[in-house]
Design an enzyme around this catalytic site. Sequence first.
Site, short mmCIF file in Angstrom:
data_model
loop_
_atom_site.label_atom_id
_atom_site.label_comp_id
_atom_site.label_asym_id
_atom_site.label_seq_id
_atom_site.Cartn_x
_atom_site.Cartn_y
_atom_site.Cartn_z
N CYS A 7 0.86 -1.21 0.00
CA CYS A 7 0.00 0.00 0.00
C CYS A 7 0.88 1.24 0.00
CB CYS A 7 -0.92 0.02 1.21
SG CYS A 7 -2.37 -1.05 1.07
N ASN A 96 1.64 -16.50 -4.44
CA ASN A 96 1.84 -17.24 -3.20
C ASN A 96 0.71 -16.89 -2.24
OD1 ASN A 96 4.28 -18.27 -4.17
ND2 ASN A 96 5.46 -16.57 -3.33
N GLY A 102 3.91 -19.91 1.03
CA GLY A 102 5.14 -19.11 1.04
C GLY A 102 4.91 -17.62 0.95
N HIS A 107 -0.42 -8.52 0.85
CA HIS A 107 -1.12 -7.64 -0.09
C HIS A 107 -0.96 -8.35 -1.43
CE1 HIS A 107 -1.98 -3.34 -1.71
NE2 HIS A 107 -1.93 -4.16 -2.76
N HIS A 109 -0.28 -9.99 -4.81
CA HIS A 109 0.70 -9.67 -5.85
C HIS A 109 0.97 -10.89 -6.70
CE1 HIS A 109 2.85 -10.92 -2.19
NE2 HIS A 109 3.75 -11.48 -3.01
P1 5GP Z 1 5.64 -13.30 -1.26
O1 5GP Z 1 6.57 -14.25 -0.59
O2 5GP Z 1 4.73 -12.58 -0.30
O3 5GP Z 1 4.87 -13.94 -2.40
O4 5GP Z 1 6.56 -12.25 -1.99
C1 5GP Z 1 6.84 -10.98 -1.48
C2 5GP Z 1 7.91 -10.39 -2.36
O5 5GP Z 1 7.99 -9.01 -2.08
C3 5GP Z 1 9.30 -10.98 -2.11
O6 5GP Z 1 9.81 -11.53 -3.33
C4 5GP Z 1 10.12 -9.79 -1.62
O7 5GP Z 1 11.44 -9.79 -2.11
C5 5GP Z 1 9.32 -8.59 -2.14
N1 5GP Z 1 9.42 -7.39 -1.31
C6 5GP Z 1 9.29 -7.31 0.04
N2 5GP Z 1 9.42 -6.05 0.46
C7 5GP Z 1 9.63 -5.30 -0.65
C8 5GP Z 1 9.86 -3.90 -0.86
O8 5GP Z 1 9.86 -3.09 0.07
N3 5GP Z 1 10.04 -3.50 -2.14
C9 5GP Z 1 10.03 -4.38 -3.19
N4 5GP Z 1 10.22 -3.86 -4.41
N5 5GP Z 1 9.82 -5.70 -3.03
C10 5GP Z 1 9.64 -6.15 -1.77
ZN ZN Z 2 -1.78 -3.25 1.22
#
Ligand code: 5GP
Ligand code: ZN
Length: 123
Positions: A7, A96, A102, A107, A109
Amino acid sequence: MDNCIFCKIAAKQIPSKSVYEDEELIAFHDINPASPVHILIVPKQHIATLSECNEKHAAMLGRMMVLAPRLAAELGCGYEGDGAGKGSGGFKTQFNTGPDGGQEVYHLHLHVMGGPRPWRGQR
Ligand code: 5GP
Ligand code: ZN
């Protein structure tokens, strides 16, 4: 949503390496890339997980999926082929969901990961 990193990125309170933005979606480079090209396609609206989505979100989810190959192509990892397995390039798309899926950032994505198969033998 307070204290949600995506967000804050959507609201430009935290910087990101943006690759796309419209009224509904943003896309930016993952801060810790798992592949040569690793971007995240994110709705501006806070939705925690894919499991929170319903029919009302179908068009938005469709737009996220349609955007993935377009941005992959723009970033040099599009699939170019005959549609039957021959050709070159390509990318993974991944949601994920939850701890067993994982998920780290709650949020919604869509990961788009491309390049020369860095996950081979790893995941
Ligand atoms: P998840 O494991 O939730 O599917 O993936 C979250 C992804 O967000 C991870 O690949 C991580 O590297 C990325 N991520 C986490 N914090 C940030 C951030 O502050 N900026 C960016 N650009 N990516 C982030
Ligand atoms: Zn959010």
